[in-house]
Design a protein around this motif. Structure first.
Motif, PDB file in Angstrom:
ATOM      1  N   GLN A 176       0.826  -1.204   0.000  1.00 45.99           N
ATOM      2  CA  GLN A 176       0.000   0.000   0.000  1.00 45.99           C
ATOM      3  C   GLN A 176       0.859   1.252   0.000  1.00 45.99           C
ATOM      4  O   GLN A 176       0.554   2.216  -0.692  1.00 45.99           O
ATOM      5  N   ASP A 202       1.072   4.471  -2.716  1.00 46.86           N
ATOM      6  CA  ASP A 202       0.668   5.787  -2.250  1.00 46.86           C
ATOM      7  C   ASP A 202       1.426   6.870  -3.031  1.00 46.86           C
ATOM      8  O   ASP A 202       2.595   6.738  -3.331  1.00 46.86           O
ATOM      9  N   ASN A 209      -9.329   1.201   8.001  1.00 42.44           N
ATOM     10  CA  ASN A 209      -9.033   1.051   6.580  1.00 42.44           C
ATOM     11  C   ASN A 209      -9.703   2.187   5.828  1.00 42.44           C
ATOM     12  O   ASN A 209     -10.908   2.169   5.593  1.00 42.44           O
ATOM     13  N   MET A 210      -8.913   3.179   5.457  1.00 43.41           N
ATOM     14  CA  MET A 210      -9.420   4.326   4.703  1.00 43.41           C
ATOM     15  C   MET A 210      -8.961   4.217   3.246  1.00 43.41           C
ATOM     16  O   MET A 210      -8.936   5.209   2.531  1.00 43.41           O
ATOM     17  N   THR A 211      -8.605   3.024   2.828  1.00 45.80           N
ATOM     18  CA  THR A 211      -8.220   2.784   1.435  1.00 45.80           C
ATOM     19  C   THR A 211      -9.364   2.062   0.731  1.00 45.80           C
ATOM     20  O   THR A 211     -10.341   1.637   1.364  1.00 45.80           O
ATOM     21  N   GLU A 212      -9.228   1.905  -0.572  1.00 43.24           N
ATOM     22  CA  GLU A 212     -10.241   1.173  -1.331  1.00 43.24           C
ATOM     23  C   GLU A 212      -9.943  -0.324  -1.374  1.00 43.24           C
ATOM     24  O   GLU A 212     -10.715  -1.104  -1.929  1.00 43.24           O
ATOM     25  N   THR A 213      -8.823  -0.721  -0.814  1.00 43.07           N
ATOM     26  CA  THR A 213      -8.445  -2.136  -0.806  1.00 43.07           C
ATOM     27  C   THR A 213      -9.310  -2.908   0.196  1.00 43.07           C
ATOM     28  O   THR A 213      -9.532  -2.432   1.315  1.00 43.07           O
ATOM     29  N   ASP A 214      -9.791  -4.070  -0.204  1.00 45.39           N
ATOM     30  CA  ASP A 214     -10.503  -4.968   0.712  1.00 45.39           C
ATOM     31  C   ASP A 214      -9.438  -5.735   1.499  1.00 45.39           C
ATOM     32  O   ASP A 214      -8.932  -6.765   1.050  1.00 45.39           O
TER      33      ASP A 214
END
Lengths: 117, 117
Positions: B18, B22, B73-78
């Motif tokens: 991740q 970034d 989790n503030m990302t789009e990744t599951d």
């Protein structure tokens, strides 16, 4: 004692004191996070208060290039003064919460030069 | 490999991927924080964007009592799926972002029992 080791111990001591003072409940965990390899030190609250998520970083201090960076402080403690009290010279403390151009005027350390003087 | 060591490596691998994805700029630092003693793993952005302070925690994963807790989790990744893809069984993944009473119904692990069944 090596200067860097002294700084690490000072930072860890301050965060450990803060977590001890922090109020606790069963569903909220006060977490110390010490990354001694990257020299990053945090204090967070994580958990649930009834149906409300609690996620809050109170303190974040880094050590970079021999300087102690206060990156976050949501407590009432004057962390810079606490570091000074543990023997860290002001010029080795960077107030990351102050924008870079202001740091030369804080009385603490600066990673930027003062121009036009 | 020891189960806990496998979980640690999986978590560190996901966060390292991740941070590589970034975007970076000179004044904002993407930080990995790995506390391997307390098993707390974070990814943060810290710095300044012009005159605006940037302090943002994107991911926080803990390992507690043999379970992997997704705390933020503030990302789009599951992240849960990413952990499953690295061989961690669903019952050992706790969605900390779901309130405790909902976790038994997530298909992932739960630290609470389902009552009245």
């Amino acid at each position: 004692m090596d200067k860097l080791e002294q700084y690490r111990q000072a930072v860890q001591k301050i965060l450990t004191q803060q977590v001890a003072e922090d109020t606790q409940n069963d569903e909220i965990e006060s977490q110390l996070v010490f990354d001694t390899e990257r020299d990053r030190y945090l204090l967070l609250d994580v958990g649930w208060q009834d149906l409300k998520r609690v996620y809050h970083c109170f303190i974040h201090i880094d050590i970079k290039n021999g300087k102690v960076w206060i990156q976050r402080n949501m407590t009432e403690t004057d962390l810079a003064q606490a570091l000074v009290n543990l023997g860290i010279p002001k010029e080795d403390i960077i107030l990351g919460l102050q924008p870079p151009y202001k740091r030369p005027y804080t009385g603490y350390g600066s990673n930027h030069l003062i121009m036009n003087q």
